[in-house]
Design an enzyme around this catalytic site. Sequence first.
Site, PDB file in Angstrom:
ATOM      1  N   HIS B 249       6.412  -0.482  12.344  1.00 41.17           N
ATOM      2  CA  HIS B 249       5.086  -0.951  11.949  1.00 41.17           C
ATOM      3  C   HIS B 249       4.302   0.261  11.490  1.00 41.17           C
ATOM      4  O   HIS B 249       4.319   1.295  12.145  1.00 41.17           O
ATOM      5  CB  HIS B 249       4.395  -1.621  13.133  1.00 41.17           C
ATOM      6  CG  HIS B 249       3.200  -2.443  12.750  1.00 41.17           C
ATOM      7  ND1 HIS B 249       2.025  -1.852  12.351  1.00 41.17           N
ATOM      8  CD2 HIS B 249       3.010  -3.777  12.694  1.00 41.17           C
ATOM      9  CE1 HIS B 249       1.151  -2.818  12.072  1.00 41.17           C
ATOM     10  NE2 HIS B 249       1.725  -3.989  12.262  1.00 41.17           N
ATOM     11  N   ARG B 269      -6.172  -4.078   8.077  1.00 38.10           N
ATOM     12  CA  ARG B 269      -6.062  -3.918   6.625  1.00 38.10           C
ATOM     13  C   ARG B 269      -6.352  -5.228   5.906  1.00 38.10           C
ATOM     14  O   ARG B 269      -6.993  -5.242   4.864  1.00 38.10           O
ATOM     15  CB  ARG B 269      -4.670  -3.386   6.267  1.00 38.10           C
ATOM     16  CG  ARG B 269      -4.525  -1.890   6.557  1.00 38.10           C
ATOM     17  CD  ARG B 269      -3.087  -1.411   6.463  1.00 38.10           C
ATOM     18  NE  ARG B 269      -2.300  -1.853   7.600  1.00 38.10           N
ATOM     19  CZ  ARG B 269      -1.052  -2.293   7.524  1.00 38.10           C
ATOM     20  NH1 ARG B 269      -0.456  -2.381   6.364  1.00 38.10           N
ATOM     21  NH2 ARG B 269      -0.415  -2.679   8.612  1.00 38.10           N
TER      22      ARG B 269
END
Lengths: 254, 622, 249
Positions: B249, B269
Site C-alpha cells: 500500500h 487521496r
Amino acid sequence: MARAEIAARTLRTDRWWLPPLTTFVGLLLISIYAAFRTFQGDFYWVDQYHYLTPMYSPCLSEECLPAASHFGQPLPALPGFLTPPVVIIPFLLGFRITCYYYRKAYYRAAWASPPACAVAEPHSKYTGETRFPLIAQNLHRYFFYAASILLLINIYDAIVAFGTGVGLGNIILLVNVGLLAAYTLSCHSCRHIAGGRLKHFSKHPVRYWMWTQISKLNNRHMLLAWTSLIFVCLTDLYVALVASGTISDLRFIN
Amino acid sequence: MPELERHSFDVLVIGAGGAGLRAAIEAREHGMRTAVLCKSLFGKAHTVMAEGGIAAAMGNVNSSDNWQVHFRDTMRGGKFLNNWRMAELHAQEAPQRVWELETYGALFDRTKDGRISQRNFGGHEYPRLAHVGDRTGLELIRTLQQKIVSLQQEDHKEFGDYEERLRVFQEFTVTDLVKDGDRIAGAFGYWRESGRFVLFEAPAVILATGGIGKSFKVTSNSWEYTGDGHALALRAGASLINMEFIQFHPTGMVWPPSVKGILVTESVRGDGGVLRNSDGKRFMFDYIPEVFKDKYADNEEEADRWYTDQANNRRPPELLPRDEVARAINSEVKAGRGSPHGGVFLDVSTRLPAEEIRRRLPSMHHQFKELADVDITAQPMEVGPTCHYVMGGVEVDPDTGSSSVAGLYAAGEVSGGMHGSNRLGGNSLSDLLVFGRRAGAGAAEYVRAMTDRPVVSEESVTEARATALKPFQQEGGENPYTLHMELQQSMNDLVGIIRRAGEMEEALQRLEKLKERAQSLTVEGHQQFNPGWHLALDLRNMLLVSECVAKAALLRTESRGGHTRDDYPSMDAEWRRKLLVCTASGDGVAVEEKPQIPIRSDLLDLFDRTELEKYLTAEELS
Amino acid sequence: MSYQGKFRVWRGDDSGGALEDFTVEVNEGEVVLDIIHRLQATQAPDLAVRWNCKAGKCGSCSAEINGRPRLMCMTRMSVFEESETITVTPMRTFPIIRDLVTDVSFNYTKAREVPSFAPPKDLAPGEYRMQQVDVERSQEFRKCIECFLCQNTCHVVRDHEENKEAFSGPRFLMRVAELEMHPLDTADRVDQAQDEHGLGYCNITKCCSEVCPEHIHITDNALIPMKERVADRKYDPVVWLGNKLFRRS
C-alpha cells in the site's frame, strides 16, 4: 473464575480525589448560603429600584412585601419559621437535584458512588436509580417544566426592574436570567422534548434545528450549571447588600 | 495425556473476518451446523482495519456505473491476470451483497435521496465505494457479527440453545487440517487461553484466514496475518497461485517507529489529498504509465478540476492503482527527495477545510493526533509503502470456492485469482462478501450431496499433537522472536517492493537456514496463553508461505502489478498467460507454471481493442 | 531519546498474582504496548497480553495503566515522566485468565441478549432509504470498537459483581439506543432497556464516556436519551396515576 487479585482500591497516581472534593466543598458552601438567605426572610426587595432577588421570586404568601409580590399573594402567611421562598424552592431545588449533571456531581462527590472513575466505592450494595427514592430522578422533566415557568417569572422581574431606570443591579439581573435560561435550555430533558425523542429528524426540520442548537448548549451543561448557580447567589447577594443599605446601587440612567 | 476435546460440525470456518463470517452465515442458512474458529476475539479480525469502503457498482452517485464497468476496472487494476470468472461474479454480485448488509442493520453514509453514498477510489472509474466515514471495515465486521448473533437468537428461540447450529470458538488456533484419504475430515488446534487441544470433525472446511503480511517487517497487517490458511491448504495438498504478487500500500505511516506500516487510508487521496516530495513538488505527474495516459490528468489544473467535474476532466494521478503509487513513492525516496523519516508528504490540510477533514476522515485525524502528534488538518502526513495484501492464495473454483482438495474451500484474501496481479482499493471488502457467501453455499452443497462422512484416524490426531508440542520438547534452541525478526527483515529487504534475481536467491538461501533453525525452536513456560509458543507454531506457516512468495517471484521474469523486478522492468504479454502454482513438496514447496484460462469472448468484447493490445499477445487477439 | 523505564506489571492467574517490577528500554514515539512487547521478547516470553491491530481500531489491548482503563496501543510513553514507575494491570471487572488477559465473555453474553435489528418486512434489499441526518446518531454508536473499557470502568459492575446479572453495561445499553434510533428499526426497545438491561442502574456518573477511546458520548447521546424515553413511557405521573386508579398492569 476470579478477578485478578489486586488489593489496592485504586492504582491511580493522579489526584483523583481533587475534583470530587472541589465539587463537594462548592456545593456545601452554596447550600449553606442558600439556606441562610432563605430563612433570613429579609433584604430580598429593593423598593427604590424594583430589584427582586430570584431566590424570592415569585413571592406569593401574605408576609411578602406587597411591592415584591408581582403576582399577588394567593397564599396565606406561612407558619412558624417558614419564609416565602419555601414555596418555590422545592421546584428550583428539584430541578437542580434531578438534573443529569448534578446527579453525576453529587453521586460522585457526596455519595462516592463512585468517587472517581476506576476508584472503588465504599458501599457494599448498589441499586442505582432502580428503586425509591432514587427512581424519582425520572421526574426531571416535570421539574424542568416548573423551572421554565419560574424562569419566565425571573425574566419578567428583570424586565420590570427597568421601569425605574438602569443601574448595575439591572445588568446583574439580566445576566442572571440569561445564564438561567441557557442552563434551563441546555437541559437533557429539554433536548429530548425539543427533538431528541424523534426517530426521523428529516421529517421535522424545525425540531431538528432546535435539537442541534440545544445539543450545542447541552455540551456545556456542566459549565452552565455552575455559572448559573454561582451567579444566582451573586445576584442575590447584590440585591441583599443594596436592600440592607450596605452598599448603594451603581446607577447609569436616572 | 489429558483427554482430547472433540466437536462435530457440518462446516468449519477458519477465520472470523468478513469472508469467514459471511461464509458461516450462508452455511448456517443452508441448514448446516457451522462452527467459526478464530485466533482473536470475535469481532476483532483484521477486516476492522479496512477504511475506505466496499466497491459495488450500485450507480447511486453516478448512474453510468454498472457491473461491466466495475469488471473492466478490476481487470485493468489486476493487469489482466485476474481470474476473469471471479472478477465477473464479483462485479455482478457486489451490489446485492452490500444491500444485504443493510438488512442486517448496517448504516452506510447516505446520498441526498437516501440511498447508499459512494466515494471515489484509486482505479475505479466512477464513485463506487459504499462507506461509513473511514471506518467501513468496522461497520462490515460488526454488521456480520450482529447477524450471527441474530441467527443464534433464532436458534435460542427454537431450540433453547444459542449455539445449536452456529457456534464461534474464539481465541482458537488451528494447527493442522485432518484428512480421510483424499477428503477433508476436520481440523486440529488449541485454545490459545488454556493450550488445550481440540479436534473438530467436519467434512467441509472453509479457509478464511486472510493474508501473510506478518512475514514482512513493514506491514499494515496485524499479528494474525501469518499465512495460516495458505499453509494449511498447502499441507493438505491444495495449491496456491499468484503468490509472487504482494500489494504494498503506498501510504503507511512511517513515523514514529513503533507504528511504522500502519495504514493511511486511500480515501485521503480520494477526498483531495496530494502527494509531494521534499521539494514540494506533486511528483505523481511524472509517474503516469503509458497504459493509463488517457485516463489520468497530466497537469495540476485538470487534476484539481476533476474533484468537482469528473465528466470533463481526467483524474489526478494520486489515484492511480496502488502498485503505481507505491513504486513512485519508493523512487522519490531513493532519489533523495523523501521526507525526514523516509517517506513522502501526503497533504490534505491545504486542500480541505479543517472541519471537512474531521468529518470525512475522523479516524485518520484521530490516528495521527494520538500516535504521531500530527494534526492532519494543519500539517502534512509522512507516508511510505507498507506490505498490505497478498493477491495470491488458494486456487479455487470461482463459483463454489472449492480448492482442489475435496471438502476444502477458501474465500477472501486467502484465496487467489480474483485480483490478478494487483487489487483495487475497495475490492477487498466486496470480495469477502461475494466469495464468502459462495464458499459457504459451496461447502453446504458439498456436505448435502455427501453419502458417507469422512472419519478422523487416531494416527493423524497423534501426529498433529506431536507437531504442536514439539517446541516444548526441545531445550537449548532459539527464541522464536529472534527467528521471526530475521524472517521479516529478509522478506522486506530481499523480496520486497522492488525485486532482483540475486537478492531473491539470497532470500531463498536464508529461508532454508531459517527452516533448519526453526526445527529446534525452544519455548519456555507452559501451554496456557503462551505467546512464545503461539509464535513458534505460526512461524512454521510463515516460513512455508514465504518460500512460495520468493520462489514464484524469482521465476516470474517480468514486472506486473504487485511484482516489480528491477532486472525485468516491463510487462510481458506472454507471462500474462501463465500462472505460477505453488504446492507442498518435501519439507518445502515447489512452484510450477500453468497456463491461464483464456478470457471468455463476451467479456473481452467489453474492452477496446487498443486497450487489449497493451496486455494480450497477438495470438490471443487474432 | 531512549531511556530505561520502570514498569510494574501484574502477573498471575485466578489462583493469585502480584505486581512484578521490570526495567525496560523505552524509545521515542513508543506506546505502552511496545514496551509490553519488548518485555515479552526480552525478559518474559510467556507474558500473556491480548492485542491485535495496534492502531486503536480493534479494541483488543484494553488494560489499566496507572490505574486508568486505557488501550495500551494508544497510550504514548511521552505522557509519562521518565522517572515515573508505570503500573500495568488487567481490567478489574472481568475474571482473570492470565497476566494482562481477562475473560470478557460477560460482554458476549450480554450482546446476545439484545434483540437484533428488526427491519420492516415489506422492504427488499436495495430498497432501503434513509436520510443522513437520521442515521448519524446511530452511526456515532457504531464507532464502538468493543474494547469493553466502558464495561470495565462502570462502577455498577466493577464494584458490585452481583449486578452483572441485571445490568448489561454502557456498551450494550448503547447498542439498544443505537437500534432504538435506527431509522428503519421496527421493534420497541424502551421497556426492554429498563426491564431487561438495567438502565435504571446507571447513575450517569459518566466514567464510560471518560474512558471511551472513540470519544463516543455514551452518556449524553445514548444513555440519557434512553432514560428520557423510559420517562416518556413509564414515569409520566399522569399515566402512572391512571394505571394505579384503573389497575391496569
